[in-house]
Design a protein around this motif. Sequence first.
Motif, PDB file in Angstrom:
ATOM      1  N   VAL A 311      31.048  35.218  21.669  1.00 29.46           N
ATOM      2  CA  VAL A 311      31.132  36.659  21.891  1.00 29.46           C
ATOM      3  C   VAL A 311      31.630  36.880  23.309  1.00 29.46           C
ATOM      4  N   ARG A 312      32.793  37.495  23.423  1.00 31.71           N
ATOM      5  CA  ARG A 312      33.416  37.688  24.728  1.00 31.71           C
ATOM      6  C   ARG A 312      33.031  39.059  25.286  1.00 31.71           C
ATOM      7  N   GLY A 313      32.767  39.091  26.577  1.00 23.69           N
ATOM      8  CA  GLY A 313      32.496  40.344  27.274  1.00 23.69           C
ATOM      9  C   GLY A 313      33.435  40.493  28.448  1.00 23.69           C
ATOM     10  N   LYS A 314      32.977  41.126  29.522  1.00 24.66           N
ATOM     11  CA  LYS A 314      33.810  41.237  30.706  1.00 24.66           C
ATOM     12  C   LYS A 314      33.835  39.895  31.427  1.00 24.66           C
ATOM     13  N   GLY A 315      34.695  39.784  32.434  1.00 26.00           N
ATOM     14  CA  GLY A 315      34.892  38.509  33.095  1.00 26.00           C
ATOM     15  C   GLY A 315      33.607  37.943  33.680  1.00 26.00           C
ATOM     16  N   ASP A 338      30.915  43.292  43.126  1.00 35.85           N
ATOM     17  CA  ASP A 338      31.437  44.630  43.411  1.00 35.85           C
ATOM     18  C   ASP A 338      32.790  44.853  42.741  1.00 35.85           C
ATOM     19  N   ALA A 339      33.509  43.753  42.471  1.00 32.64           N
ATOM     20  CA  ALA A 339      34.803  43.858  41.800  1.00 32.64           C
ATOM     21  C   ALA A 339      34.661  43.767  40.285  1.00 32.64           C
ATOM     22  N   ASP A 340      33.430  43.985  39.768  1.00 29.79           N
ATOM     23  CA  ASP A 340      33.142  43.980  38.332  1.00 29.79           C
ATOM     24  C   ASP A 340      33.366  42.599  37.721  1.00 29.79           C
ATOM     25  N   ILE A 341      33.081  41.550  38.493  1.00 26.85           N
ATOM     26  CA  ILE A 341      33.125  40.175  37.977  1.00 26.85           C
ATOM     27  C   ILE A 341      31.697  39.652  37.950  1.00 26.85           C
ATOM     28  N   GLU A 342      31.209  39.338  36.775  1.00 22.89           N
ATOM     29  CA  GLU A 342      29.846  38.857  36.646  1.00 22.89           C
ATOM     30  C   GLU A 342      29.762  37.405  37.116  1.00 22.89           C
ATOM     31  N   ASN A 705      33.562  36.877  57.614  1.00 26.81           N
ATOM     32  CA  ASN A 705      32.531  37.744  57.043  1.00 26.81           C
ATOM     33  C   ASN A 705      32.704  39.194  57.481  1.00 26.81           C
ATOM     34  N   ASP A 706      33.253  39.417  58.682  1.00 31.13           N
ATOM     35  CA  ASP A 706      33.462  40.783  59.186  1.00 31.13           C
ATOM     36  C   ASP A 706      34.891  41.259  58.965  1.00 31.13           C
ATOM     37  N   TRP A 707      35.680  40.450  58.276  1.00 37.68           N
ATOM     38  CA  TRP A 707      37.094  40.793  58.036  1.00 37.68           C
ATOM     39  C   TRP A 707      37.203  41.844  56.923  1.00 37.68           C
ATOM     40  N   GLY A 708      38.026  42.822  57.130  1.00 42.52           N
ATOM     41  CA  GLY A 708      38.160  43.897  56.152  1.00 42.52           C
ATOM     42  C   GLY A 708      38.757  43.454  54.828  1.00 42.52           C
ATOM     43  N   GLY A 709      39.505  42.356  54.835  1.00 42.96           N
ATOM     44  CA  GLY A 709      40.116  41.896  53.587  1.00 42.96           C
ATOM     45  C   GLY A 709      39.301  40.855  52.854  1.00 42.96           C
ATOM     46  N   TYR A 710      38.027  40.647  53.278  1.00 45.12           N
ATOM     47  CA  TYR A 710      37.206  39.592  52.677  1.00 45.12           C
ATOM     48  C   TYR A 710      37.008  39.829  51.180  1.00 45.12           C
ATOM     49  N   ASP A 711      36.551  41.025  50.811  1.00 46.19           N
ATOM     50  CA  ASP A 711      36.267  41.304  49.401  1.00 46.19           C
ATOM     51  C   ASP A 711      37.519  41.193  48.545  1.00 46.19           C
ATOM     52  N   LYS A 712      38.610  41.759  49.041  1.00 52.03           N
ATOM     53  CA  LYS A 712      39.841  41.757  48.245  1.00 52.03           C
ATOM     54  C   LYS A 712      40.391  40.345  48.093  1.00 52.03           C
ATOM     55  N   PHE A 713      40.289  39.535  49.155  1.00 52.61           N
ATOM     56  CA  PHE A 713      40.820  38.168  49.105  1.00 52.61           C
ATOM     57  C   PHE A 713      40.102  37.351  48.019  1.00 52.61           C
ATOM     58  N   TYR A 714      38.767  37.356  48.058  1.00 56.28           N
ATOM     59  CA  TYR A 714      38.034  36.527  47.110  1.00 56.28           C
ATOM     60  C   TYR A 714      38.091  37.090  45.695  1.00 56.28           C
ATOM     61  N   SER A 715      38.035  38.389  45.529  1.00 54.38           N
ATOM     62  CA  SER A 715      38.069  38.970  44.182  1.00 54.38           C
ATOM     63  C   SER A 715      39.432  38.725  43.523  1.00 54.38           C
ATOM     64  N   GLN A 716      40.513  38.874  44.280  1.00 56.22           N
ATOM     65  CA  GLN A 716      41.840  38.636  43.700  1.00 56.22           C
ATOM     66  C   GLN A 716      42.075  37.152  43.431  1.00 56.22           C
ATOM     67  N   LEU A 717      41.542  36.287  44.305  1.00 56.34           N
ATOM     68  CA  LEU A 717      41.684  34.849  44.081  1.00 56.34           C
ATOM     69  C   LEU A 717      40.975  34.435  42.793  1.00 56.34           C
ATOM     70  N   VAL A 718      39.722  34.884  42.624  1.00 58.20           N
ATOM     71  CA  VAL A 718      38.959  34.497  41.435  1.00 58.20           C
ATOM     72  C   VAL A 718      39.541  35.140  40.184  1.00 58.20           C
ATOM     73  N   ARG A 719      39.956  36.406  40.265  1.00 56.84           N
ATOM     74  CA  ARG A 719      40.501  37.071  39.076  1.00 56.84           C
ATOM     75  C   ARG A 719      41.814  36.426  38.641  1.00 56.84           C
TER      76      ARG A 719
END
Length: 1007
Positions: A311-315, A338-342, A705-719
């Motif tokens: 049964v597939r759900g979100k990522g 926060d990027a909706d990745i479980e 950790n204080d870099w503004g692109g931290y969340d976007k970098f890791y979320s886009q890499l994993v996605r």
Amino acid sequence: MLPFRLGFDHPGYLWLLIGLPLLWWVGFSSLSALGRYRRWFAMFFRAIVWTAIVFAIAGVQMVWVSDKVTVMYLLDQSESIPLAKRQVMLDYVVRNVSRHRDRTREDRAGIVVFGRDASIEIPPFDDDIRLRRLESLLERSDATNLESALNLAQASMPDDTSRRIVIVTDGNENLGQAQKLVARLAAAGIGIDVVPVILNAKSELLVEKIDLPTNIRKGQPFPAQVVIQNYTDGDGQNFSNAKLRVKQIVGGNETLLLEESVKLGKGKTVIPMQHTIDQPAPYIYKAEIVPDSEDDDGLYQNNSATAYTYVRGKGRVLLIEDPNQEGDFDLMIDALRDADIEVQQQYTNQLFGTLAELQAYDAVILAGVPRVSGDTTDQITSFSDEQIEMLVRNTQQLGAGLLMIGGPEALGAGGWTGTEIEKAMPVDFKIKNTKVEAVGALALIMHASEMADGNHWQKVIARAAIEQLGPADLGGVLHWSMSGDEWLWGGKNGLLSVGPNRKAMLAAIGRMTPGDMPQFDPAMRMAAASLTRAPASVKHCIIISDGDPSDPSPSTIASFKKNNITISTVAVASHGLTESRRLRNIAQATGGKYYAVASGKALPRIFQREARRVARPLVFEPPGGVVPSIVFPHALLEGVDPVLPPIRGFVFTQTKDSPLAQVLIQSPKPEQAENATVLAVWPYGLGRTAVLTTDAGARWAGQWNDWGGYDKFYSQLVRWLMRPTGDNGKFSIATQVRDGEVQVVVNALGKDDNFLNFLDMNASALNPDLKPVALRMRQAAPGRYVGSFPVDGTGSYFINVLPGPGAAPLSTGVTVPYSSEYRVRETNQALIDSLASVIPKGGEAGRVTVPLDDKATEELVDTNSFRGGLALARSIRDAWPWFVLTGCCLFLADVMVRRVAINFNWVGVAMKRLRGDTSENDAVVTARLDALKKNKEAVDESLQRRRASVRFEPTEVDPDAAEIDLSNPASAPRSQPTAASKPDSQPDGPSYTERLLEAKRRAKKKD
């Protein structure tokens, strides 16, 4: 009478023999000058030559006909037949051959045993069979492949005898198709007899299957069915009482869904149930039946069945981390959520156990973990080879993503060198560039231990340690032999570079036999000397012993400490506190670790962990840190701030020499770009992998950790790594097991529920051993695609189908709980009758004998397997080359007869002379020969006189004659012949030569 006859491959050319009468008619008149006997010989040779050439053109063959019989007995050794009856089969064969084989005509007999595969137990030979037990050990008896047995039997039987196959089987074929093969056997003149094996189980319960819907959705109830088969001899009124249990398995955890008592009648019973799945994940449902009475069931192997659904759900992402580093990746986990990745966290001491567990996740992150972790013997845990294989196949074959994040004990510094995961990454963990100073040195001191299989485990751990070292690292092994302590390789130095010598080192370890070392000091002094001279930045020594050798001297320990050489000790089956304390003191004095183990199974993990000390030069921590930069504008970096914060360190790697490997972020140091990778990605099979050589901010990338692109970098890499997700409601996938194959069916519909045709589907499958299985999907009908692959054993098979570019994959699985041998409990009489009814070419149909029971009955043994009813065997050999050669030789004889006249009268004369036999005819012949000789001499003398009488006389010249005018030859007077010109009949006159000389003298006088 000749033992063969002549046959012709092209008999139509024999009409050329009508040329023989014409040949004789022409030769009789043209060869008349040869005389009577030579003419007859020449004509005879010409006729033979013509006949030989015509026979050669017609393809003359020598044909031998034999009444010998070869019988091959095919014995079914599959698991559906009890062991006792398998022995009865052999007894029947021995007695049948002994009773019916014709020894005078040299009949032959042989045995083939078969299960999943076939093997020749005894090849056909002309003697009785005297086996007491079957020697061939079939690797797989979990299937019945009658087709392979028939193929092998036909190939093993000689062609110069009549042939018959006797099959002893229950007829429950579940691999191959023997029916398609029997026509070929019949065309070859091979007869088939069948001895049926009757399965006498009076009652049998088996769980046939669990039916699950193909489109199960989260939160929606769905129906399921358990199908149970009851084989009984009753009339349908008798029931079997049993208990049914249904379990749900997810992530290694079992949940009991149903447990109830059921009453089962003869035949099939369908038990419905309903269930709801609340969480997306792969699920395995297992149904088990337990009969109340043992008399109702004969086999326990078929009492359970399983079904697989996903049964597939979100990522979803699985993040694996070391429990000693708990909290180091919390910031990254929060960014992904926060990027909706479980994100599901898992520690290295609680790792996944099956590939099915990984199907719940679209990507796996190895967050700075070493392959082996833990500080003490009880705490050491590691990724097994099987778990590593699961991670790789989950990406390569099933399309999931895989990310490795660096750290002081990650990548090459974490013992991952040489594993399958290294092959899956876009970088190598071994440094091939000699300009990069990442060299370590490791010395192993091996002491024979009294642990069970101690020498075997020492070889295992030495091999594991050498395999962990990089190409530039140095390695050596010290052991004790009859000549004292010595290096296993490298002479007095002992340490060699691993790169060019790895294979030779592993081979030497395989031949190593460590002795009982009396004292530690000599070996430790040799290790200290070699490690001191070694050009390495990290130097380490490992001692494995039971602690019996005497203590090393203080000066030896001091030399290790002075040169920063650490020692780790492993106490294996030590004899007491004194020996253990001795090894512990050595480790503590030099800054190493002490381990105490009682089982050899823990040793490889310890040595893999200790070998990581030598890999520490791979960790690069330049003073002041470095500022990495983006060197390739990849899609996963779109929108990310191109100005990256500095990092204080990363792990050296080597970029793979492949155009698919893309380096996205690079460090300015070291100067060698292939070793300065910070982030690299590439596609791997159906999935994608990436490596981040720095950490996630706990030690090296703290400013990120204080870099503004931290969340976007890791979320886009994993996605970017994740398996595509989404609604695949327009596609459905179903599987079923039938005839030894897993059949996969995909139905494809468009937005308007129209059929999607001509799709290029990419499919892959994994067997229970995690080996790829070829699966090709082809369109069979509008919007319907099918594929299949063979079932090669019990267990779970995983299937992944990509319907097209950008579409979410269709993932499913199928579980084969038990062999098909346990599914059918009745003899397949229909197949047995059809095999025996085939009529071989030139022979009679085979027989179905009386059944094989608990013993070979006299009626069964009396069935003559060597009887007639088969076409006589013909052995054919081409003879036309010999006829051509014979014709050429006789043609030379014909030429000799016509060209050479040989008088054989001298033979008779010689024989008479040898016998001394003379007669009047011999005297008459002698007198006649003498007369002929005298006449010949008289004729020769007359001819000589006639030649001498012929003379040349010159014309006499008158001195008074007028001179002749040479300008007018016509005025010359004609000369008249004189009397002297007449020939002189006097034989006594001068000779011709004398007269010629006299004329010459007269002519000179006139001049």
